[in-house]
Motif scaffolding. Structure first.
Motif, short mmCIF file in Angstrom:
data_model
loop_
_atom_site.label_atom_id
_atom_site.label_comp_id
_atom_site.label_asym_id
_atom_site.label_seq_id
_atom_site.Cartn_x
_atom_site.Cartn_y
_atom_site.Cartn_z
N UNK A 81 0.76 -1.18 0.01
CA UNK A 81 -0.09 -0.01 -0.14
C UNK A 81 0.74 1.22 -0.15
N UNK A 82 2.09 1.08 0.01
CA UNK A 82 3.15 2.26 0.10
C UNK A 82 3.92 2.20 -1.17
N UNK A 83 4.18 3.51 -1.52
CA UNK A 83 5.34 3.68 -2.68
C UNK A 83 6.61 4.36 -2.01
N UNK A 84 7.72 3.79 -2.31
CA UNK A 84 9.01 4.06 -1.66
C UNK A 84 9.93 4.37 -2.76
N UNK A 85 10.31 5.54 -2.69
CA UNK A 85 11.41 6.20 -3.65
C UNK A 85 12.87 6.54 -2.98
N UNK A 86 13.91 6.40 -3.40
CA UNK A 86 15.28 6.90 -2.68
C UNK A 86 15.91 7.80 -3.74
N UNK A 87 16.58 8.74 -3.12
CA UNK A 87 17.63 9.56 -3.44
C UNK A 87 17.07 10.14 -4.73
N UNK A 88 16.08 10.87 -4.65
CA UNK A 88 15.42 11.73 -5.84
C UNK A 88 15.85 12.90 -5.97
N UNK A 99 14.63 10.07 0.78
CA UNK A 99 13.52 9.31 0.70
C UNK A 99 12.39 9.84 0.43
N UNK A 100 11.24 9.36 -0.36
CA UNK A 100 9.86 9.74 -0.49
C UNK A 100 9.19 8.46 -0.31
N UNK A 101 8.32 8.74 0.70
CA UNK A 101 7.22 7.63 0.81
C UNK A 101 5.68 8.17 0.84
N UNK A 102 4.89 7.39 0.03
CA UNK A 102 3.50 7.74 -0.37
C UNK A 102 2.60 6.62 0.17
N UNK A 103 1.44 7.12 0.76
CA UNK A 103 0.54 6.14 1.08
C UNK A 103 -0.69 6.87 1.28
N UNK A 104 -1.81 6.20 1.74
CA UNK A 104 -2.96 6.74 2.21
C UNK A 104 -2.82 7.97 3.21
N UNK A 211 1.63 7.99 -9.65
CA UNK A 211 2.30 8.10 -10.80
C UNK A 211 3.22 9.16 -10.95
N UNK A 212 2.89 10.48 -10.08
CA UNK A 212 3.70 11.37 -10.26
C UNK A 212 4.97 11.31 -9.44
N UNK A 213 5.06 10.58 -8.40
CA UNK A 213 6.40 10.38 -7.51
C UNK A 213 7.29 9.47 -8.38
N UNK A 214 6.73 8.75 -9.36
CA UNK A 214 7.58 7.64 -9.85
C UNK A 214 8.08 8.41 -11.33
N UNK A 215 7.49 9.57 -11.54
CA UNK A 215 7.89 10.25 -12.87
C UNK A 215 9.16 11.18 -12.55
#
Length: 275
Positions: A81-88, A99-104, A211-215
């Motif tokens: 349920x979470x989207x996690x990205x690193x070193x953006x 780190x950027x973490x996204x969830x409800x 979608x936005x954070x992964x772009x």
């Protein structure tokens, strides 16, 4: 602290273009290796006594990389349920968000801070490390505000973003008063804290934000080649080897001192008691 170092992609790999957000501590590791490349190799005597291969300039980058890798390893326990990205990478000046973490519960920018063995004091307006002021709160607030601006523009609606500071490996963290707009936590508390946050986004909003954070173009218009991070494994083995050598010397010295002191003490007290 044991932290997995992510596998490295060769610079000519077809997967290079899709590395975005998947390599924790990418920019910090690359900078650490760049600075370390100018450090003269240790002499045989330096290796014998366990002197660290790191210089005063490369040490902060090395510790920063380990801090980000530690936080990334903990974030792996979040469910799907979470989207996690690193070193953006953000903007055009080489800045990045750890780190950027996204969830409800919304979007969280996480600033990893490795303060190994330090005493950290947290107040509503400042954070002290061993009594020294830091810019942690200011920088984290800026990252959260910048992220909110970029994501809201990409999605077309306001996205709630909160900054988080994750303290790694500190000897002591004293929270006198939590800041209103930034959460300051020990890294071990991070995942549990995230899971406790109340939902503020619906399923459609989460999907749009994901979608936005992964772009990559959401964050920067500058092409982002994969940073060169190969070589950190070897450097870490060298650093750990030096640390173990110093520990071995410390034990040897202690054993030698005890071997001399104990017989002397027995002889002294024997003469006193027998005299």
């Amino acid at each position: 602290m044991t932290t997995e170092i992510p596998p490295q992609l060769p610079s000519d790999s077809p997967a290079t273009a899709s590395w975005f957000g998947t390599v924790a501590a990418a920019s910090v590791m690359a900078e650490c290796l760049r600075v370390q490349a100018d450090v003269r190799p240790r002499s045989a005597f330096a290796r014998l006594i366990g002197r660290s291969p790191l210089s005063a300039d490369s040490l902060p980058w090395y510790q920063g990389a380990l801090g980000e890798l530690e936080v990334a390893a903990r974030l792996k326990s979040l469910d799907d349920g979470w989207t996690v990205l690193h070193s953006i990478p953000v903007g055009t000046r080489g800045s990045d968000i750890d780190h950027v973490v996204l969830g409800a519960a919304g979007v969280f920018t996480i600033n990893a801070k490795n303060h190994q063995g330090a005493r950290v004091w947290v107040g509503s307006r400042r954070i002290l490390v061993n009594g020294q002021k830091t810019d942690h709160l200011r920088n984290t607030r800026y990252e959260a505000a910048r992220t909110q601006e970029l994501l809201s523009a990409a999605i077309g609606t306001e996205v709630p973003v909160r900054g988080v500071i994750a303290i790694v490996d500190a000897k002591e963290v004293t929270v006198r008063e939590q800041p209103d707009d930034v959460a300051v936590l020990g890294a071990a508390q991070l995942v549990r804290w995230l899971k406790k946050q109340k939902a503020v986004l619906g399923a459609a909003q989460v999907a749009d934000a994901a979608t936005a954070v992964r772009t990559a173009e959401t964050w920067s218009t500058v092409p982002q080649p994969l940073p060169s991070t190969s070589g950190l494994d070897a450097l870490r083995r060298e650093v750990e080897g030096a640390r173990k050598t110093r520990m071995a010397w410390g034990v040897a010295v202690l054993v030698t001192v005890l071997a001399i002191a104990i017989p002397v003490a027995f002889d002294y007290y024997g003469r006193v008691l027998g005299g």
